[in-house]
Write an enzyme that holds these catalytic residues in place. Structure first.
Site, PDB file in Angstrom:
ATOM      1  N   HIS A 177     -11.819 -10.888  -7.721  1.00 57.25           N
ATOM      2  CA  HIS A 177     -11.467  -9.811  -6.790  1.00 57.25           C
ATOM      3  C   HIS A 177     -12.433  -8.647  -6.776  1.00 57.25           C
ATOM      4  O   HIS A 177     -12.294  -7.740  -5.966  1.00 57.25           O
ATOM      5  CB  HIS A 177     -10.080  -9.258  -7.115  1.00 57.25           C
ATOM      6  CG  HIS A 177      -8.964 -10.074  -6.548  1.00 57.25           C
ATOM      7  ND1 HIS A 177      -8.440  -9.841  -5.309  1.00 57.25           N
ATOM      8  CD2 HIS A 177      -8.304 -11.132  -7.053  1.00 57.25           C
ATOM      9  CE1 HIS A 177      -7.483 -10.725  -5.075  1.00 57.25           C
ATOM     10  NE2 HIS A 177      -7.384 -11.526  -6.121  1.00 57.25           N
ATOM     11  N   LYS A 237      -4.873   4.061   1.492  1.00 53.44           N
ATOM     12  CA  LYS A 237      -5.268   3.062   0.498  1.00 53.44           C
ATOM     13  C   LYS A 237      -5.359   3.782  -0.837  1.00 53.44           C
ATOM     14  O   LYS A 237      -5.264   5.009  -0.874  1.00 53.44           O
ATOM     15  CB  LYS A 237      -6.614   2.432   0.868  1.00 53.44           C
ATOM     16  CG  LYS A 237      -7.695   3.470   1.240  1.00 53.44           C
ATOM     17  CD  LYS A 237      -9.024   2.824   1.635  1.00 53.44           C
ATOM     18  CE  LYS A 237      -9.064   2.239   3.007  1.00 53.44           C
ATOM     19  NZ  LYS A 237      -9.284   0.806   3.061  1.00 53.44           N
ATOM     20  N   ARG A 238      -5.543   3.033  -1.939  1.00 54.71           N
ATOM     21  CA  ARG A 238      -5.744   3.700  -3.225  1.00 54.71           C
ATOM     22  C   ARG A 238      -6.868   4.727  -3.113  1.00 54.71           C
ATOM     23  O   ARG A 238      -7.836   4.515  -2.385  1.00 54.71           O
ATOM     24  CB  ARG A 238      -6.107   2.665  -4.309  1.00 54.71           C
ATOM     25  CG  ARG A 238      -4.998   1.703  -4.682  1.00 54.71           C
ATOM     26  CD  ARG A 238      -3.752   2.397  -5.197  1.00 54.71           C
ATOM     27  NE  ARG A 238      -4.016   3.182  -6.390  1.00 54.71           N
ATOM     28  CZ  ARG A 238      -4.108   2.676  -7.623  1.00 54.71           C
ATOM     29  NH1 ARG A 238      -3.936   1.393  -7.822  1.00 54.71           N
ATOM     30  NH2 ARG A 238      -4.351   3.455  -8.650  1.00 54.71           N
ATOM     31  N   LYS A 297     -14.027   3.957  -2.165  1.00 52.23           N
ATOM     32  CA  LYS A 297     -13.394   3.862  -0.846  1.00 52.23           C
ATOM     33  C   LYS A 297     -13.750   5.058   0.038  1.00 52.23           C
ATOM     34  O   LYS A 297     -13.508   5.064   1.235  1.00 52.23           O
ATOM     35  CB  LYS A 297     -11.875   3.736  -0.988  1.00 52.23           C
ATOM     36  CG  LYS A 297     -11.434   2.400  -1.605  1.00 52.23           C
ATOM     37  CD  LYS A 297      -9.917   2.299  -1.711  1.00 52.23           C
ATOM     38  CE  LYS A 297      -9.416   1.028  -2.379  1.00 52.23           C
ATOM     39  NZ  LYS A 297      -9.372  -0.140  -1.471  1.00 52.23           N
ATOM     40  N   LYS A 303      -4.569  -5.239   8.750  1.00 49.94           N
ATOM     41  CA  LYS A 303      -3.269  -4.773   9.253  1.00 49.94           C
ATOM     42  C   LYS A 303      -3.458  -3.858  10.459  1.00 49.94           C
ATOM     43  O   LYS A 303      -2.717  -3.935  11.446  1.00 49.94           O
ATOM     44  CB  LYS A 303      -2.509  -4.017   8.155  1.00 49.94           C
ATOM     45  CG  LYS A 303      -2.225  -4.834   6.902  1.00 49.94           C
ATOM     46  CD  LYS A 303      -1.729  -3.935   5.761  1.00 49.94           C
ATOM     47  CE  LYS A 303      -1.777  -4.658   4.426  1.00 49.94           C
ATOM     48  NZ  LYS A 303      -1.660  -3.728   3.280  1.00 49.94           N
TER      49      LYS A 303
HETATM   50  C1  LIG Z   1      -2.491  -3.407   2.314  1.00 49.21           C
HETATM   51  C2  LIG Z   1      -2.165  -2.480   1.237  1.00 49.21           C
HETATM   52  C3  LIG Z   1      -3.143  -2.090   0.318  1.00 49.21           C
HETATM   53  C4  LIG Z   1      -4.582  -2.524   0.421  1.00 49.21           C
HETATM   54  O1  LIG Z   1      -5.267  -1.671   1.314  1.00 49.21           O
HETATM   55  P1  LIG Z   1      -6.853  -1.621   1.361  1.00 49.21           P
HETATM   56  O2  LIG Z   1      -7.133  -0.729   2.526  1.00 49.21           O
HETATM   57  O3  LIG Z   1      -7.317  -3.020   1.614  1.00 49.21           O
HETATM   58  O4  LIG Z   1      -7.333  -1.064   0.086  1.00 49.21           O
HETATM   59  C5  LIG Z   1      -2.785  -1.209  -0.681  1.00 49.21           C
HETATM   60  N1  LIG Z   1      -1.523  -0.744  -0.799  1.00 49.21           N
HETATM   61  C6  LIG Z   1      -0.566  -1.094   0.078  1.00 49.21           C
HETATM   62  C7  LIG Z   1       0.800  -0.527  -0.092  1.00 49.21           C
HETATM   63  C8  LIG Z   1      -0.836  -1.972   1.113  1.00 49.21           C
HETATM   64  O5  LIG Z   1       0.127  -2.322   1.960  1.00 49.21           O
END
Ligand SMILES: *Cc1c(COP(=O)(O)O)cnc(C)c1O
Length: 795
Positions: A354, A534-535, A540, A646
């Site tokens: 990952h 996101k985190r 990021k 998404k």
């Molecule tokens: C989809 C999702 C992530 C991953 O998001 P990234 O933008 O790919 O880092 C992290 N947390 C939650 C709650 C998610 O639904």
């Protein structure tokens, strides 16, 4: 009200009575919620039993997806949708004056994951069940999920997540399938019938107790299983100690044992070498593998054929001890020879990598490891010894070196398949990070680009859009997501685009109301909703985003008549509790938000919102309302990303670097339907060593102004607050290339503004994005895993 709804109504009232002992008039929200879940369980369990009977009768190969994280979110409505009874249920409840929506809100998120990796595991479970893959999850039932985030004075404060407080209606405890897990002690070797045997003695043990959660497939009557393991002390209560009045020591065993499942480790890449984490990892693997072997033997099958009936997949290296553990069971408990056990193990296990970020690669100190897991250590040593014997130069590939056990190396050597999670990521693994392994095992490496459960991330979270799509192209896309391409031919259809605009506007209005409630900020639903959720992590680059916001603020102050479409910048995300810089980024966003939202001079143009406590269910509310999806990681750093998928699926336009799956999204929609910026991977590698961020700082006045505002009192009186952010960029020579990409990002943002002003063109882009998002459904990803890695049946 039709007959079925009426029947449901009666069943529900009966469920209230027999499972909660209540009548409707004195039922609390908890009663109403649990009565509904209990009723739905009945329907689910019916199919659960049948599914397992079919698997046994047909002797179908089973997949077990081992993961330390399952970020499931809420299950109630998703289960209703997959059972095909959501409308019936909603209408019946309405008759009783109960709002399904309210009960959904009442449910706790099952937040057993940090972020993308855990959510991927959850999406995979949905897809496996829905496309008829006999595939199950194996995880840990943490007593506390990922922490709850509160924002106080702009700072993140962590609180425990008591997700089990009101009992979990979706699980079944199976006390009688407990497994003993052994730690510490020593290994005695002796000859028995002329054979060397290994006896683990003087160990400390705990019991692993499985809790099974049914995973409902979409309208196919299939129900798979997520098995979550909890812990119990063997002698949890010392009666004699208690009699002597030593109440604390009487339960010391219990407390020590239970620590294993107390909480999910936040992934901050700093929690290195923690003993409890290693205990958790072995606990998961030991209980998980043993219960699979038990089940397998119960069916009377031949252990030498194990790999033909069982596939074990490890989600990153966290469950990689499945390799030596399966070896241990086959050799010590089942009496197989090493070579045979090794062939079975390798052919059973497959591994997903990952990340290439070196600080996130797991390794364990051999002294700590040896003490906790003496027999497993011996087996790893022997795997390593044989590997060194077989391969000439093992400088980067051996498992044990510098007194550490390298879990990625163990995973590659002990499995038959190693996959990256997006094309670029897999190429980097093969050509750079794992190139020495790629030379040894070229055929093990393959790519499986991540995906998302489109039923949760479109059908469930965006019902208005789902309805519009179904009215336009029919409902086939729900089971066959590629069919979304049928929308593409409507990209010039003004009726469809008008409808799409209304759907988006409606979703934005709903989010505005939520933000008004939660943040007391009034935002303009007609502004551009620009979203980065996101985190929080340096790679990021939430920093790049907020730097642009500061720059835009500066620009508007200089030029009050600046002609831009109003924009609302929305952020959400958690920082690992020990990740100092990430917490500073949260504070910076909140400080900028306070300053801008309270400045009348810019009030019609920009707003900034940080929504606290990011989670799956919050994501489900934000994503349908998004216009601009921020996917702006430093190139090469985001292995895939799934948030990006998404958003496109919900008709947002992506502003992106060429990183992870963004590259594949760009290919799918074409460069006219995404806004790309920033350096590419090749340039990223070429710049290593030659880049000097001060050149940019000194020559680009916009950059200097933004950076200086962190420390010159412009944002806050406290000059020291953001000094660490400022100096980490300068001191580390801008290791995430924020300044390098700044100009390009500003231009991209200007392009977004221009594009949005042409609403018709914008909507056309949105249609194209939705139409080409089908390939990113995890149904497709799982289809490829099933065919190319697991060799199991599917639809
Ligand atoms: C989809 C999702 C992530 C991953 O998001 P990234 O933008 O790919 O880092 C992290 N947390 C939650 C709650 C998610 O639904």
């Amino acid at each position: 009200m039709n007959i079925i709804e009426n029947e449901f109504k009666q069943s529900y009232i009966r469920s209230l009575k027999i499972t909660r002992g209540k009548s409707l008039c004195n039922a609390t929200t908890l009663d109403k919620y649990l009565a509904l879940c209990n009723l739905i369980r009945e329907y689910i369990f019916e199919n659960w039993v049948k599914t397992n009977e079919i698997y046994e009768e047909n002797s179908e190969k089973q997949v077990y997806y081992f993961s330390m994280e399952f970020l499931m979110g809420k299950l109630l409505v998703s289960n209703l949708i997959n059972l095909g009874i959501k409308d019936i249920c909603e209408n019946a409840l309405k008759e009783l004056n109960i709002s399904l929506n309210e009960l959904e809100e009442f449910e706790d998120d099952m937040g057993l994951g940090n972020g993308g990796l855990g959510r991927l595991a959850a999406c995979f479970l949905d897809s496996m069940a829905s496309i008829d893959v006999p595939g199950h999850g194996i995880g840990i039932r943490y007593n506390y999920g990922f922490f709850k985030q509160k924002i106080v004075n702009g700072y993140q404060i962590e609180h425990p997540d008591y997700w089990l407080e009101k009992e979990n209606p979706w699980e079944v405890k199976r006390q009688d399938e407990a497994i003993r897990v052994k730690f510490y002690g020593n290994v005695k070797m002796e000859y028995k019938d002329n054979k060397l045997v290994f006896i683990h003695q003087d160990y400390e043990s705990v019991l692993a107790i499985p809790y099974d959660v049914p995973i409902v497939g979409y309208k196919n009557n299939k129900v798979n299983t997520l098995r979550l393991w909890s812990v119990k002390a063997e002698d949890e209560f010392d009666y004699h100690m208690f009699s002597r009045g030593e109440y604390h020591r009487a339960v010391e065993n219990k407390l020590n044992a239970e620590a294993i499942c107390n909480t999910l480790y936040p992934d901050d890449s700093h929690e290195k070498g923690k003993l409890l984490r290693l205990k958790q990892e072995y606990f998961l693997v030991c209980a998980g593998v043993k219960s699979i072997v038990n089940q397998y033997k119960k069916l009377g099958k031949d252990l030498t054929q194990f790999h033909k009936h069982i596939a074990i997949h490890i989600n990153d290296t966290h469950p990689s001890l499945a390799i030596p553990e399966l070896m241990r069971i086959l050799i010590d408990e089942e009496g197989l020879g090493w070579d045979q056990a090794w062939e079975i193990t390798k052919n059973t296990i497959s591994y997903t990598n990952h990340t290439i970020m070196s600080e996130a690669l797991e390794k364990w100190d051999i002294n700590l490891f040896k003490k906790l897991l003496p027999r497993i250590f011996m087996i790893i040593e022997e795997i390593d010894r044989r590997f060194r014997q077989e391969i000439k130069n093992t400088k980067n590939t051996s498992i044990i070196s510098d007194n550490n056990i390298k879990m990625a190396n163990l995973s590659i050597i002990g499995s038959h398949s190693v996959n990256g999670v997006a094309q670029l990521h897999t190429e980097i693994l093969k050509k750079k990070e794992l190139k020495d392994f790629y030379i040894i095992y070229p055929n093990k490496f393959n790519n499986k680009t991540n995906g998302i459960a489109h039923r949760r991330w479109l059908l469930k979270c965006n019902p208005l859009l789902a309805d519009l799509i179904s009215q336009t192209i029919g409902t086939e896309w729900i089971c066959d997501p590629i069919r979304l391409v049928d929308l593409a031919k409507f990209k010039k259809d003004s009726y469809i685009k008008e409808k799409l605009d209304l759907v988006k506007r409606n979703n934005k209005l709903n989010l505005s109301k939520l933000i008004s409630r939660k943040n007391s900020i009034n935002i303009d639903p007609d502004s551009i909703f620009d979203v980065q959720i996101k985190r929080i992590h340096e790679y990021k680059r939430q920093t790049l985003n907020i730097f642009n916001v500061i720059h835009l603020y500066n620009t508007i102050l200089e030029n009050p008549n600046l002609d831009i479409h109003p924009r609302t910048f929305i952020f959400s995300g958690k920082a690992a509790p020990g990740y100092f810089m990430a917490k500073k980024i949260i504070k910076l966003i909140n400080t900028v938000a306070d300053k801008i939202n309270n400045d009348k001079r810019v009030k019609d143009k920009i707003k900034v919102v940080f929504m606290e406590d990011y989670s799956v269910s919050l994501a489900e509310k934000i994503i349908p309302a998004c216009d601009v999806s921020e996917q702006i990681s430093t190139t090469t750093k985001e292995a895939s990303g799934t948030g990006n998928m998404k958003f496109m699926m919900n008709g947002a336009i992506t502003i992106a670097t060429l990183d992870g799956a963004n590259i594949e999204i760009a290919k799918a929609v074409g460069e006219d339907n995404i806004v790309l910026f920033g350096i590419r991977a090749k340039e990223f590698y070429d710049l290593q060593g030659s880049y000097n961020c001060l050149d940019i700082y000194n020559n680009d006045l916009r950059v200097k102004k933004v950076l200086d505002s962190l420390v010159n009192g412009f944002l806050t009186q406290d000059h020291l607050e953001f000094e660490p952010l400022y100096s980490s960029i300068i001191k580390n020579n801008d290791q995430y290339f924020i300044l390098k990409d700044f100009n390009s990002y500003i231009n991209a943002q200007n392009k977004i503004d221009k594009l949005y002003k042409n609403k018709d063109k914008w909507l056309e882009m949105a249609v194209v994005n939705i139409a080409h998002s089908g390939i990113f459904s995890s149904d497709n990803t799982i289809y490829e895993y099933a065919k190319e890695i697991w060799n199991v049946s599917c639809r």
